[in-house]
Structure formats: C-alpha cells, structure tokens
Design an enzyme around this catalytic site. Structure first.
Site, PDB file in Angstrom:
ATOM      1  N   LYS A   1      25.572  41.341  42.564  1.00  0.00           N
ATOM      2  CA  LYS A   1      26.406  40.213  42.116  1.00  0.00           C
ATOM      3  C   LYS A   1      26.618  39.227  43.260  1.00  0.00           C
ATOM      4  O   LYS A   1      26.518  38.010  43.070  1.00  0.00           O
ATOM      5  CB  LYS A   1      27.756  40.748  41.585  1.00  0.00           C
TER       6      LYS A   1
ATOM      7  N   GLN B   1      35.726  45.762  39.664  1.00  0.00           N
ATOM      8  CA  GLN B   1      34.505  46.544  39.485  1.00  0.00           C
ATOM      9  C   GLN B   1      34.832  47.945  38.946  1.00  0.00           C
ATOM     10  O   GLN B   1      35.699  48.625  39.486  1.00  0.00           O
ATOM     11  CB  GLN B   1      33.747  46.648  40.825  1.00  0.00           C
TER      12      GLN B   1
ATOM     13  N   ASP C   1      34.583  38.339  33.832  1.00  0.00           N
ATOM     14  CA  ASP C   1      33.903  39.504  33.259  1.00  0.00           C
ATOM     15  C   ASP C   1      34.074  39.526  31.732  1.00  0.00           C
ATOM     16  O   ASP C   1      33.376  40.266  31.040  1.00  0.00           O
ATOM     17  CB  ASP C   1      34.529  40.783  33.863  1.00  0.00           C
TER      18      ASP C   1
END
Ligand code: NAP
Length: 288
Positions: A49, A93, A116
């Site tokens: 990422k 995460q 997200d």
C-alpha cells in the site's frame, strides 16, 4: 493464457490515472496506515500500500503501535489522525490483536477519512444505494469484471463468502448494477448448484481449491479473491486455477488479480478524500 484478467496491469493503469489527479491538487493527499502488533502477512500488505501511494504521489505514514495497546489508547491515536488536516485517509490494518474490538476501531475513524470503506456509515451508505467510500476489495472486484467489457446487468452472479469486508459489499455492488445475486456462506447447501448457475462467480472464502472446474459454468467470469499460503510458501486462491481456467470465459490469477486492485482502490479512495477535503477548505474560505 488469453482468458486471464490481469489485475496487475489494470491496477497500473488506474495508478497512472491517479497520478494525473494528484498532480492537479494544491497539496499531496495523505494516508495514515495504523498497524497494531507484528503480523508478517499484514506487513506485506502495508508495504504494498505504501509503495503504491509513493508511485502516485500520495504521502503515506505508517503508525506502528504495540500489540498490547488498549482499545482506548488506539482510539486516541485514531482521534488524533481524524483531526489532522494533512491526513485524508485512515486505514486500520487487519488483523488486530484478539483483545481489540475491530468494529469499534474502524467505526472510530471519521467516515469521510474511511478510505477502506469499512466504517458502518459507509457500509450503510452502500446498502442504501448512495455509496461514499466503497470497500476496496469489492470495488476492485467490480472493476475487474467491468474490464472484461461484459455487461453486468441481467447476469446471474454468485458470490461465495459473505464477510462484511468482501462478500457482502461485492454482492451489493453487483446487485446495484442489475445482476441477479446469490450470496453463499458456510451453511449453504449444495454450493456447486449455486456456483454452476453463475455467469459471474466471485469467490472470497479463504479455502484453497474450494472451487473446481465441475463447479463452474462454461464461459463464466471467475474472480478469485482468496489468498492462501500453500505448504511450499507460494500463494493460491480459492479456485483451482489450472482446471477452472480451462472452463471459465475469463479468470483472475492469484497473485496478480484482485490483490493489486484492492491496493489501487485504496489509493483511489485516498485521492478522492483529498479532493473532497480541499474542495471543502476552498468553500469554507470563500464563505468566511
Ligand atoms: P472471512 O471473514 O473469514 O469470511 C469468509 C466467508 O466465507 C464467510 O462468510 C464464511 O461463511 C464463508 N465460508 C466459509 N466456508 C465456506 C464454504 N465452505 N462455502 C461457502 N462459504 C464459506 O474472510 P474474508 O475476510 O472475507 O476473506 C476471504 C478470503 O479473501 C481470504 O482468503 C482473504 O485472505 C482474502 N482476501 C483477499 C483480499 C485481496 O485483496 N485479494 C482482500 C481481503 C480478503 P460464514 O459467514 O457462514 O462464516
């Protein structure tokens, strides 16, 4: 193989388009990635990422927190990032340590920074047909299907796996595009009957080899979301690629299919969040 859907190539095209959008902004977009504890798989995802952000011109920041952090201390870090004007997107995460309630942590992120797409408000917005930030993997799945040129409307779609992160949002997105959708879970009886009916088959379970060639309609589009580590250390999806590729019309590989698209969609959401934040600032300045 000529029926491959190349997620790496599509992701590279999207990153190139994002670079142009970033270059037009008054300041670089900023993404904060919160990592709690020390999970090797998570470390790989985070590295990918951060690399994709750098390629596009998005500033990224890895916030590493100890595995024994309390829920309230984690929330304080999130609150701080929510307040920062240089941070447009915040990603918590997964996986989080067992003692942390992941849903509470995700819902602590300001919805307009939830790049997200997993905040309850953003999942609800998707359900209500007015999506803001769409869950990245599900968005990647749709982009891969659309890249084939096949119209989704009117197609029979089966999604195997019904998590809030992948299966449910993918099913909702397919539904919103006019597919007739079946969503399967671990209690589904006669899974093969559902998968064989599908013009579009999306598999997101986490079980290597779950879908064999006899479970796939000839000519179907097969999107394999699963990521499984095999005994020899290599990655495999949930679909038995070698046999299913001979039956499917189009198929994504693992690796090189959904994975890079998930990352590209995260960066895309971050750029969108920055564009919206900058527009809000300009509007505030104009009215004050
Ligand atoms: P998850 O939260 O564990 O959910 C798995 C889903 O599969 C559940 O809905 C479960 O049903 C269902 N399931 C389990 N066994 C089944 C069976 N035999 N038949 C039908 N459904 C079954 O997993 P996830 O987070 O959605 O992830 C799924 C896979 O995708 C994993 O391999 C993960 O690593 C991968 N993944 C990849 C990406 C990417 O970027 N490529 C991103 C996210 C996840 P119940 O609801 O009944 O428990």
């Amino acid at each position: 193989m000529n029926n491959l859907i190349d997620g790496s190539a599509l992701a590279a095209t999207i990153r190139a388009q994002l670079r142009v959008r970033v270059a037009a902004l008054a300041r670089p977009p900023g993404l904060a990635v919160i990592v709690v504890g020390d999970n090797p798989a998570a470390a790989v995802y985070v590295r990918n990422k951060i690399r994709a952000c750098a390629e596009v011109g998005v500033m990224s920041e890895r916030v590493a927190l100890p595995a024994d952090i309390s829920q309230s201390a984690l929330h304080e870090y999130i609150d701080e990032l929510n307040q920062r004007s240089d941070i447009d997107g915040i990603l918590v995460q997964m996986p989080l340590p067992a003692l942390i309630d992941a849903r509470l942590a995700i819902d602590r992120v300001a919805p307009h920074k939830d790049v997200d797409g997993l905040h309850s408000a953003n999942l609800g917005a998707l359900l209500s047909g007015r999506p803001q930030f769409v869950a990245c993997t599900a968005a990647g799945v749709i982009a891969l299907i659309e890249s084939t040129g096949r119209t989704i409307r009117g197609q029979v779609a089966t999604v195997v796996g019904a998590s809030a992160v992948v299966g449910k949002p993918a099913a909702l997105l397919l539904l919103s595009r006019g597919a007739t959708v079946t969503l399967c879970n671990s209690s589904t009886r006669d899974l093969a009957a559902h998968t064989r009916a599908a013009d579009i088959l999306v598999v997101a379970v986490g079980r290597p080899g779950l879908i064999g060639a006899d479970m796939v309609k000839p000519g179907a589009i097969v999107i394999d979301v699963g990521i499984n580590r095999r005994a020899d250390g290599r990655l495999a999806g949930d679909v038995d690629f070698a046999s299913v590729a001979a039956v499917a019309g189009r198929i994504t590989p693992v690796p090189g299919g959904v994975g890079p698209m998930t990352v590209a969609m995260l960066v895309a959401n971050t750029v969108t969040a920055a564009e919206q934040s900058i527009a809000r600032t300009i509007q505030t300045q104009a009215t004050s």
